[in-house]
Design an enzyme around this catalytic site. Sequence first.
Site, PDB file in Angstrom:
ATOM      1  CG  ASP A 124      -2.127   0.889   1.076  1.00 33.71           C
ATOM      2  OD1 ASP A 124      -2.334   1.422  -0.032  1.00 33.71           O
ATOM      3  OD2 ASP A 124      -2.850   1.071   2.076  1.00 33.71           O
ATOM      4  N   GLY A 125       0.323   2.332  -0.554  1.00 44.11           N
ATOM      5  CA  GLY A 125       0.983   3.640  -0.503  1.00 44.11           C
ATOM      6  C   GLY A 125       1.585   4.113  -1.819  1.00 44.11           C
ATOM      7  CG  ASN A 126       1.989   1.547  -5.217  1.00 43.44           C
ATOM      8  OD1 ASN A 126       2.929   1.339  -4.456  1.00 43.44           O
ATOM      9  ND2 ASN A 126       1.459   0.609  -5.979  1.00 43.44           N
ATOM     10  NE  ARG A 158      -1.406   6.673   1.311  1.00 49.52           N
ATOM     11  CZ  ARG A 158      -1.556   5.768   2.257  1.00 49.52           C
ATOM     12  NH1 ARG A 158      -1.334   6.093   3.521  1.00 49.52           N
ATOM     13  NH2 ARG A 158      -1.936   4.540   1.953  1.00 49.52           N
ATOM     14  CG  HIS A 189      -0.470   2.293  -9.261  1.00 52.02           C
ATOM     15  ND1 HIS A 189      -0.618   1.938  -7.941  1.00 52.02           N
ATOM     16  CD2 HIS A 189      -1.560   3.047  -9.563  1.00 52.02           C
ATOM     17  CE1 HIS A 189      -1.745   2.452  -7.479  1.00 52.02           C
ATOM     18  NE2 HIS A 189      -2.330   3.133  -8.432  1.00 52.02           N
ATOM     19  CD1 TRP A 231     -13.280  -4.945  -9.219  1.00 55.98           C
ATOM     20  CD2 TRP A 231     -12.500  -4.209 -11.194  1.00 55.98           C
ATOM     21  NE1 TRP A 231     -12.650  -6.004  -9.858  1.00 55.98           N
ATOM     22  CE2 TRP A 231     -12.168  -5.579 -11.074  1.00 55.98           C
ATOM     23  CE3 TRP A 231     -12.110  -3.530 -12.356  1.00 55.98           C
ATOM     24  CZ2 TRP A 231     -11.472  -6.275 -12.055  1.00 55.98           C
ATOM     25  CZ3 TRP A 231     -11.413  -4.228 -13.337  1.00 55.98           C
ATOM     26  CH2 TRP A 231     -11.105  -5.579 -13.180  1.00 55.98           C
ATOM     27  CG  LEU A 275       9.346 -16.630  -3.902  1.00 57.51           C
ATOM     28  CD1 LEU A 275       9.556 -16.700  -2.392  1.00 57.51           C
ATOM     29  CD2 LEU A 275       9.431 -15.184  -4.375  1.00 57.51           C
ATOM     30  NE  ARG A 299      -2.975  -1.549   4.355  1.00 56.49           N
ATOM     31  CZ  ARG A 299      -4.236  -1.615   3.955  1.00 56.49           C
ATOM     32  NH1 ARG A 299      -5.049  -2.460   4.520  1.00 56.49           N
ATOM     33  NH2 ARG A 299      -4.684  -0.817   2.989  1.00 56.49           N
ATOM     34  NE  ARG A 335      -8.034   0.748   5.190  1.00 60.27           N
ATOM     35  CZ  ARG A 335      -7.808   2.054   5.399  1.00 60.27           C
ATOM     36  NH1 ARG A 335      -7.979   2.584   6.600  1.00 60.27           N
ATOM     37  NH2 ARG A 335      -7.420   2.846   4.409  1.00 60.27           N
ATOM     38  CD  GLU A 355       2.615 -13.071  15.917  1.00 63.18           C
ATOM     39  OE1 GLU A 355       2.403 -11.911  16.316  1.00 63.18           O
ATOM     40  OE2 GLU A 355       2.273 -14.084  16.557  1.00 63.18           O
TER      41      GLU A 355
HETATM   42  C1  IPE Z   1      -5.481  -2.730  -0.399  1.00 60.21           C
HETATM   43  O1  IPE Z   1      -5.106  -1.403  -0.509  1.00 60.21           O
HETATM   44  C2  IPE Z   1      -5.452  -3.395  -1.748  1.00 60.21           C
HETATM   45  C3  IPE Z   1      -4.122  -3.536  -2.350  1.00 60.21           C
HETATM   46  C4  IPE Z   1      -2.992  -3.216  -1.813  1.00 60.21           C
HETATM   47  C5  IPE Z   1      -4.127  -4.115  -3.671  1.00 60.21           C
HETATM   48  P1  IPE Z   1      -6.195  -0.238  -0.656  1.00 60.21           P
HETATM   49  O2  IPE Z   1      -5.420   1.020  -0.707  1.00 60.21           O
HETATM   50  O3  IPE Z   1      -7.099  -0.523  -1.789  1.00 60.21           O
HETATM   51  O4  IPE Z   1      -7.007  -0.381   0.690  1.00 60.21           O
HETATM   52  P2  IPE Z   1      -7.918   0.674   1.449  1.00 60.21           P
HETATM   53  O5  IPE Z   1      -8.916   1.171   0.449  1.00 60.21           O
HETATM   54  O6  IPE Z   1      -7.021   1.779   1.908  1.00 60.21           O
HETATM   55  O7  IPE Z   1      -8.499  -0.079   2.571  1.00 60.21           O
HETATM   56  C1  IPE Z   2      -1.522   0.302  -3.376  1.00 55.72           C
HETATM   57  O1  IPE Z   2      -1.312   1.666  -3.427  1.00 55.72           O
HETATM   58  C2  IPE Z   2      -1.744  -0.295  -4.742  1.00 55.72           C
HETATM   59  C3  IPE Z   2      -3.134  -0.671  -5.021  1.00 55.72           C
HETATM   60  C4  IPE Z   2      -4.140  -0.637  -4.199  1.00 55.72           C
HETATM   61  C5  IPE Z   2      -3.412  -1.168  -6.365  1.00 55.72           C
HETATM   62  P1  IPE Z   2      -2.511   2.699  -3.398  1.00 55.72           P
HETATM   63  O2  IPE Z   2      -2.909   2.995  -4.799  1.00 55.72           O
HETATM   64  O3  IPE Z   2      -3.604   2.225  -2.543  1.00 55.72           O
HETATM   65  O4  IPE Z   2      -1.807   3.974  -2.780  1.00 55.72           O
HETATM   66  P2  IPE Z   2      -2.418   4.954  -1.697  1.00 55.72           P
HETATM   67  O5  IPE Z   2      -2.894   4.106  -0.562  1.00 55.72           O
HETATM   68  O6  IPE Z   2      -3.541   5.662  -2.351  1.00 55.72           O
HETATM   69  O7  IPE Z   2      -1.278   5.844  -1.320  1.00 55.72           O
HETATM   70 MG    MG Z   3      -4.071   2.424  -0.589  1.00 50.25          MG
END
Ligand code: IPE
Ligand code: IPE
Ligand code: MG
Length: 237
Positions: free
Chosen positions: A17-19, A21, A34, A66, A128, A185, A191, A204
């Site tokens: 997560d966080g791409n 931001r 991404h 989606w 792997l 995460r 979450r 864990e």
């Molecule tokens: C969870 O991240 C899904 C993936 C990393 C592919 P999200 O960014 O979609 O999750 P929420 O919306 O913050 O819960």
């Molecule tokens: C996770 O990064 C990748 C996917 C959910 C596909 P996000 O796109 O959720 O990046 P943030 O959470 O908005 O920073």
């Molecule tokens: Mg996200």
Amino acid sequence: MSMENYEIPRHIAIIMDGNGRWAKKRMMPRTYGHAQGSKTVEKICEDAYRMGIEYLTVYAFSTENWQRPKEEVDTLMNLLRDYMKDCIKTSKKNNMRVRIIGDITKLDTDLQESIKKLEEASANNTGLKFQVALNYGGRDEILRAAKKFAVDYAANLSELDAVREADFENYLDTAGIPSPELLIRTSGEVRLSNYLLWQLAYAEFYFTDVLWPDFDKKELQKAIEYYNKRDRRFGGV
Ligand code: IPE
Ligand code: IPE
Ligand code: MG
């Protein structure tokens, strides 16, 4: 950091997560994040294998994703398209076995075909074991499993009272794959976002503020260090 004295989890699951931001901080479009994130995945696969991790399962696209703007969904699907194609070569080079979990029937047919090709091409690799969760949702997976089970039951293939958790697990997308010992995460969110609901029952959890494109081998080692400090009681004392 030496990992010599650490117990290495057999299976690690990651919510990447966080791409978005990460890109925003650089005044770049989310899609740039991404693209960078997909490079990070490749590196982490190699690092994980060198560290002795057997199974790695990453969340690439959820059943909820989606809902994002069409342009972002299209970019993500195109990145996944490229990934499936490139990965035929890299999986061969790294001896990596790739499987997709999630409902791929909702993806474009060309992407479904690339996935099948990659899974077949890498099926006998012994390095792997890498799972990519794509159009994946934990509840969706359990519901699909229950439906498959019901079909078998109706055909009298199973005795209801005798059905154990291990039997039901065979209907999940992760059939045959041991449950993860550790969930990571990134990006500071605490979450599950519908990830591996069944499989993470006793994992864990490690949360870090690092954004996914910045995640590297050092960060992976930190997560394993944290895991080694946990006292896994499994309901005992
Ligand atoms: C969870 O991240 C899904 C993936 C990393 C592919 P999200 O960014 O979609 O999750 P929420 O919306 O913050 O819960
Ligand atoms: C996770 O990064 C990748 C996917 C959910 C596909 P996000 O796109 O959720 O990046 P943030 O959470 O908005 O920073
Ligand atoms: Mg996200």
